[in-house]
Design a protein around this motif. Structure first.
Motif, PDB file in Angstrom:
ATOM      1  N   SER A 165       1.219   9.071  -0.044  1.00 40.73           N
ATOM      2  CA  SER A 165       0.828   9.763   1.190  1.00 40.73           C
ATOM      3  C   SER A 165       0.850   8.829   2.401  1.00 40.73           C
ATOM      4  CB  SER A 165      -0.576  10.367   1.036  1.00 40.73           C
ATOM      5  OG  SER A 165      -1.534   9.349   0.783  1.00 40.73           O
ATOM      6  N   PHE A 166       0.776   7.533   2.160  1.00 41.40           N
ATOM      7  CA  PHE A 166       0.792   6.557   3.247  1.00 41.40           C
ATOM      8  C   PHE A 166       2.228   6.159   3.623  1.00 41.40           C
ATOM      9  CE2 PHE A 166       0.072   1.922   4.516  1.00 41.40           C
ATOM     10  CZ  PHE A 166      -0.369   2.231   5.791  1.00 41.40           C
ATOM     11  N   ARG A 167       3.158   6.385   2.707  1.00 43.60           N
ATOM     12  CA  ARG A 167       4.533   5.904   2.863  1.00 43.60           C
ATOM     13  C   ARG A 167       5.211   6.409   4.148  1.00 43.60           C
ATOM     14  NH1 ARG A 167       7.235   6.844  -2.573  1.00 43.60           N
ATOM     15  NH2 ARG A 167       5.402   5.620  -3.198  1.00 43.60           N
ATOM     16  N   PRO A 168       5.060   7.683   4.528  1.00 49.09           N
ATOM     17  CA  PRO A 168       5.752   8.157   5.743  1.00 49.09           C
ATOM     18  C   PRO A 168       5.305   7.466   7.031  1.00 49.09           C
ATOM     19  CG  PRO A 168       5.001  10.005   4.408  1.00 49.09           C
ATOM     20  CD  PRO A 168       4.362   8.789   3.842  1.00 49.09           C
ATOM     21  N   PHE A 169       4.148   6.801   7.001  1.00 48.88           N
ATOM     22  CA  PHE A 169       3.618   6.183   8.220  1.00 48.88           C
ATOM     23  C   PHE A 169       3.983   4.695   8.336  1.00 48.88           C
ATOM     24  CE2 PHE A 169       0.625   9.607   7.042  1.00 48.88           C
ATOM     25  CZ  PHE A 169       0.801  10.423   8.149  1.00 48.88           C
ATOM     26  N   VAL A 170       4.713   4.174   7.358  1.00 54.17           N
ATOM     27  CA  VAL A 170       5.069   2.755   7.355  1.00 54.17           C
ATOM     28  C   VAL A 170       6.542   2.593   7.699  1.00 54.17           C
ATOM     29  CG1 VAL A 170       5.203   0.648   5.965  1.00 54.17           C
ATOM     30  CG2 VAL A 170       3.287   2.229   5.654  1.00 54.17           C
ATOM     31  N   SER A 171       6.807   1.767   8.705  1.00 61.50           N
ATOM     32  CA  SER A 171       8.186   1.449   9.097  1.00 61.50           C
ATOM     33  C   SER A 171       8.484   0.009   8.708  1.00 61.50           C
ATOM     34  CB  SER A 171       8.371   1.607  10.610  1.00 61.50           C
ATOM     35  OG  SER A 171       8.081   2.930  11.009  1.00 61.50           O
ATOM     36  N   GLU A 180      -4.759   7.767   7.949  1.00 65.06           N
ATOM     37  CA  GLU A 180      -4.301   7.555   6.579  1.00 65.06           C
ATOM     38  C   GLU A 180      -4.463   6.098   6.158  1.00 65.06           C
ATOM     39  OE1 GLU A 180      -2.861   8.598   2.806  1.00 65.06           O
ATOM     40  OE2 GLU A 180      -3.745   9.738   4.468  1.00 65.06           O
ATOM     41  N   LEU A 181      -4.256   5.161   7.099  1.00 68.66           N
ATOM     42  CA  LEU A 181      -4.485   3.747   6.786  1.00 68.66           C
ATOM     43  C   LEU A 181      -5.948   3.504   6.442  1.00 68.66           C
ATOM     44  CD1 LEU A 181      -3.716   0.757   6.647  1.00 68.66           C
ATOM     45  CD2 LEU A 181      -4.045   0.637   9.128  1.00 68.66           C
ATOM     46  N   THR A 182      -6.853   4.076   7.234  1.00 67.66           N
ATOM     47  CA  THR A 182      -8.284   3.915   6.952  1.00 67.66           C
ATOM     48  C   THR A 182      -8.637   4.512   5.600  1.00 67.66           C
ATOM     49  OG1 THR A 182      -8.871   3.892   9.296  1.00 67.66           O
ATOM     50  CG2 THR A 182     -10.606   4.516   7.750  1.00 67.66           C
ATOM     51  N   ARG A 183      -8.101   5.696   5.301  1.00 71.18           N
ATOM     52  CA  ARG A 183      -8.370   6.331   3.999  1.00 71.18           C
ATOM     53  C   ARG A 183      -7.916   5.445   2.849  1.00 71.18           C
ATOM     54  NH1 ARG A 183      -6.435   9.068  -0.208  1.00 71.18           N
ATOM     55  NH2 ARG A 183      -4.268   8.664   0.359  1.00 71.18           N
ATOM     56  N   VAL A 184      -6.713   4.892   2.969  1.00 68.02           N
ATOM     57  CA  VAL A 184      -6.132   4.082   1.896  1.00 68.02           C
ATOM     58  C   VAL A 184      -6.896   2.766   1.729  1.00 68.02           C
ATOM     59  CG1 VAL A 184      -4.095   2.730   1.287  1.00 68.02           C
ATOM     60  CG2 VAL A 184      -3.842   5.114   1.978  1.00 68.02           C
ATOM     61  N   LEU A 185      -7.261   2.127   2.847  1.00 69.89           N
ATOM     62  CA  LEU A 185      -8.004   0.867   2.742  1.00 69.89           C
ATOM     63  C   LEU A 185      -9.378   1.075   2.105  1.00 69.89           C
ATOM     64  CD1 LEU A 185      -7.223  -0.914   6.151  1.00 69.89           C
ATOM     65  CD2 LEU A 185      -6.295  -1.452   3.894  1.00 69.89           C
ATOM     66  N   LEU A 186     -10.066   2.149   2.491  1.00 62.87           N
ATOM     67  CA  LEU A 186     -11.374   2.414   1.897  1.00 62.87           C
ATOM     68  C   LEU A 186     -11.266   2.703   0.404  1.00 62.87           C
ATOM     69  CD1 LEU A 186     -13.073   4.540   4.703  1.00 62.87           C
ATOM     70  CD2 LEU A 186     -13.760   2.266   3.920  1.00 62.87           C
ATOM     71  N   GLU A 219      14.307  -4.698  10.377  1.00 61.05           N
ATOM     72  CA  GLU A 219      15.481  -5.315   9.758  1.00 61.05           C
ATOM     73  C   GLU A 219      15.128  -6.612   9.040  1.00 61.05           C
ATOM     74  OE1 GLU A 219      18.397  -5.848  12.765  1.00 61.05           O
ATOM     75  OE2 GLU A 219      18.792  -3.691  13.015  1.00 61.05           O
ATOM     76  N   ARG A 220      14.091  -7.273   9.505  1.00 59.14           N
ATOM     77  CA  ARG A 220      13.644  -8.518   8.867  1.00 59.14           C
ATOM     78  C   ARG A 220      12.718  -8.267   7.690  1.00 59.14           C
ATOM     79  NH1 ARG A 220      12.380 -12.692  13.884  1.00 59.14           N
ATOM     80  NH2 ARG A 220      14.490 -12.657  14.822  1.00 59.14           N
ATOM     81  N   GLY A 221      12.477  -7.000   7.399  1.00 63.55           N
ATOM     82  CA  GLY A 221      11.647  -6.657   6.246  1.00 63.55           C
ATOM     83  C   GLY A 221      10.160  -6.624   6.520  1.00 63.55           C
ATOM     84  N   ARG A 222       9.770  -6.601   7.792  1.00 66.78           N
ATOM     85  CA  ARG A 222       8.348  -6.575   8.124  1.00 66.78           C
ATOM     86  C   ARG A 222       7.855  -5.141   8.249  1.00 66.78           C
ATOM     87  NH1 ARG A 222       5.417  -9.160  13.521  1.00 66.78           N
ATOM     88  NH2 ARG A 222       3.289  -8.562  12.946  1.00 66.78           N
ATOM     89  N   ALA A 223       6.827  -4.813   7.476  1.00 68.42           N
ATOM     90  CA  ALA A 223       6.260  -3.465   7.484  1.00 68.42           C
ATOM     91  C   ALA A 223       5.244  -3.337   8.612  1.00 68.42           C
ATOM     92  CB  ALA A 223       5.605  -3.154   6.148  1.00 68.42           C
ATOM     93  N   SER A 224       5.212  -2.176   9.277  1.00 71.56           N
ATOM     94  CA  SER A 224       4.272  -1.945  10.372  1.00 71.56           C
ATOM     95  C   SER A 224       3.832  -0.490  10.391  1.00 71.56           C
ATOM     96  CB  SER A 224       4.901  -2.316  11.718  1.00 71.56           C
ATOM     97  OG  SER A 224       6.023  -1.493  11.982  1.00 71.56           O
ATOM     98  N   VAL A 225       2.757  -0.240  11.135  1.00 74.72           N
ATOM     99  CA  VAL A 225       2.197   1.105  11.295  1.00 74.72           C
ATOM    100  C   VAL A 225       2.082   1.397  12.782  1.00 74.72           C
ATOM    101  CG1 VAL A 225       0.134   2.523  10.966  1.00 74.72           C
ATOM    102  CG2 VAL A 225       0.952   1.091   9.100  1.00 74.72           C
ATOM    103  N   ASP A 226       2.375   2.608  13.170  1.00 70.66           N
ATOM    104  CA  ASP A 226       2.272   3.024  14.569  1.00 70.66           C
ATOM    105  C   ASP A 226       0.824   3.412  14.870  1.00 70.66           C
ATOM    106  OD1 ASP A 226       2.465   4.020  17.101  1.00 70.66           O
ATOM    107  OD2 ASP A 226       3.785   5.703  16.590  1.00 70.66           O
ATOM    108  N   PHE A 227       0.084   2.500  15.522  1.00 68.19           N
ATOM    109  CA  PHE A 227      -1.327   2.749  15.780  1.00 68.19           C
ATOM    110  C   PHE A 227      -1.564   3.722  16.925  1.00 68.19           C
ATOM    111  CE2 PHE A 227      -1.517  -1.234  13.397  1.00 68.19           C
ATOM    112  CZ  PHE A 227      -2.529  -0.944  12.481  1.00 68.19           C
ATOM    113  N   THR A 228      -0.493   4.179  17.575  1.00 69.93           N
ATOM    114  CA  THR A 228      -0.657   5.233  18.574  1.00 69.93           C
ATOM    115  C   THR A 228      -0.621   6.615  17.940  1.00 69.93           C
ATOM    116  OG1 THR A 228       1.721   5.391  19.060  1.00 69.93           O
ATOM    117  CG2 THR A 228       0.449   3.754  20.302  1.00 69.93           C
ATOM    118  N   LEU A 286       0.830  -1.208   0.000  1.00 66.16           N
ATOM    119  CA  LEU A 286       0.000   0.000   0.000  1.00 66.16           C
ATOM    120  C   LEU A 286       0.864   1.258   0.000  1.00 66.16           C
ATOM    121  CD1 LEU A 286      -2.738  -1.087   2.588  1.00 66.16           C
ATOM    122  CD2 LEU A 286      -3.066  -0.737   0.124  1.00 66.16           C
ATOM    123  N   ALA A 287       2.003   1.198   0.703  1.00 66.33           N
ATOM    124  CA  ALA A 287       2.914   2.351   0.732  1.00 66.33           C
ATOM    125  C   ALA A 287       3.499   2.630  -0.649  1.00 66.33           C
ATOM    126  CB  ALA A 287       4.033   2.109   1.741  1.00 66.33           C
TER     127      ALA A 287
END
Length: 467
Positions: free
Chosen positions: A39-45, A64-70, A48-57, A33-34
């Protein structure tokens, strides 16, 4: 996928995401999705193992995740201003699909004035307008979404207008603008005066409009949905440090919390019992769920249903009730037919001994309009279907033989007498074995579905400790 569905320690299946949920097979791919949405890319980390995550706090990341999924998965353009409640798409989709299950079960027939299109009412739709947008985009349902704040009404309308393909299906209604008629007020007050319902303790009688006075006199709906204000104070609402979904005081808080708010929906439903097939609400505390189930039954509901909503580490439940007589007076489900069923109730408190559970079993079948005979010596309950109920089960219900001719022949072979027997055995203190035995072989489907519903009910009543 190896091990199949997860199970609880007592052996029952743990709740899982709804099988028709778009995200049941695989969670959203944040990395993909990033790449698609800058616009979603800055929120995705990426670890080192290549796993993408989002800071839900981070509210901005959650929004932005909700906007992109919808947009990506539903073709819906969406946005909300800072501070408004930001919904999670997978969880809200679970609710919509559960409503779809309730309607497709045909347990409750359509109200007489229902049109061909399914019509829902969203209590407190919020600026996000998530349930109407999902219901319309996924299933083509029409909605009325109500709210009381200017910001919520303004942005809900914007979210509808920004999706012209859905705009004709969704009406946003100002609940404050709809005043209670003298007749509606009298009905509610009379219900309380006659002790049909008891207002939640310590909650003022002056309440915001929910259904009565907002639903128009000539309107009918297949269902209502509600994500109620769960909390009694804004401080309580901010106690979860693991998520940041925003939310204003109007969206998150009300005097008495969710118990008072859903109690008001139940009170209003008494006045509008013939205008809705199903009344439903989300519930945030399991202890409240049990109390609200009791309130719905006390109000005269013919059917009360519950479910679990799976959303990460957050537990939510769904409550549904109806005042319309069930189409068949036997319970229906897709449970495989067997001649014997059993389950264990473990970790029971003293107040849930064998005798108390036996009485709960009797009350369950009596509430389903089935004849019961309790034997306190053998700790058993014999359940008997009437001739009309047996005919309904075989010609239209769980024991339908596949064709009218085969079912008619099956009906002629039905033996008279007890249909099935439920027995309670105490294994050790705090542990009960509930066994069911089919005595009328023609009713194996009805027996299996009824026993499954009994298990759900007893687990809810006896194992109601908050997770």
């Amino acid at each position: 996928m190896g091990g199949g569905r997860k199970r609880r320690r007592d052996g029952s299946e743990a709740p899982s995401i709804h099988p028709r949920n778009r995200y049941a097979a695989a969670a959203p791919d944040f990395a993909a999705l990033a790449e698609l949405y800058p616009s979603f890319r800055p929120f995705v980390s990426v670890s080192e193992r290549g796993r993408a995550s989002v800071d839900f706090t981070d509210f901005s990341a959650t929004r932005e995740l909700t906007r992109v999924l919808l947009l990506h998965d539903h073709g819906v353009n969406w946005w909300i201003p800072d501070g408004q409640l930001c919904p999670t798409v997978p969880n809200r989709s679970n609710y919509i699909h559960w409503i779809e299950d309730l309607l497709s079960s045909n347990l409750i027939p359509p109200v007489s004035s229902s049109s061909g299109r399914v019509r829902g009412f969203d209590i407190g739709t919020g600026a996000n307008c998530i349930y109407p947008l999902l219901g319309a985009s996924l299933l083509g349902w029409s909605f009325v979404g109500s709210d009381v704040t200017d910001v919520a009404l303004e942005w809900a309308k914007k979210n509808v207008e920004n999706n012209p393909q859905l705009a004709e299906l969704i009406e946003i209604r100002n609940a404050n603008a709809a005043s209670l008629s003298a007749e509606s007020e009298a009905i509610v007050r009379e219900s309380i005066r006659e002790n049909v319902l008891e207002p939640a303790e310590d909650v003022a009688m002056q309440k915001p409009p929910v259904l009565v006075g907002v639903v128009k006199e000539s309107e009918s709906f297949d269902f209502c949905v509600c994500n109620p204000p769960f909390f009694e104070s804004i401080e309580e609402a901010g106690l979860n440090p693991k998520t940041s979904c925003g939310g204003t005081a109007e969206e998150m808080v009300c005097p008495g919390g969710e118990l008072a708010f859903v109690t008001q929906i139940i009170e209003d439903s008494v006045s509008l019992k013939n205008s809705f097939r199903w009344f439903t609400s989300m519930v945030g505390r399991k202890a409240n769920l049990k109390l609200l189930m009791s309130k719905a039954r006390k109000a005269g509901a013919s059917v009360v249903k519950t479910t679990d909503f799976v959303q990460g580490q957050t537990a939510r439940w769904g409550l549904a009730w109806s005042f319309i007589a069930p189409r068949n007076k036997v319970l229906r489900s897709s449970t495989p037919a067997k001649n014997h069923h059993s389950f264990m109730l473990q970790g029971l408190r003293r107040e849930h001994g064998a005798f108390q559970v036996l009485k709960s079993i009797e009350a369950f079948f009596l509430a389903s309009k089935l004849s019961c005979k309790i034997d306190t010596l053998s700790f058993s309950v014999d359940v008997t279907l009437s001739d009309d109920q047996t005919e309904a089960a075989i010609l239209h219900g769980d024991d339908y033989a596949g064709s009218l001719e085969e079912s008619s022949a099956k009906l002629k072979s039905v033996s008279k007498g007890v249909s099935f027997r439920i027995t309670v055995f105490e294994q050790i203190p705090g542990t009960l074995l509930i066994k069911g035995s089919l005595l009328n072989k023609a009713l194996s489907g009805t027996f299996s579905s009824s026993f499954s519903e009994l298990e759900d009910t007893l687990r809810m009543e006896c194992l109601s400790k908050t997770r």
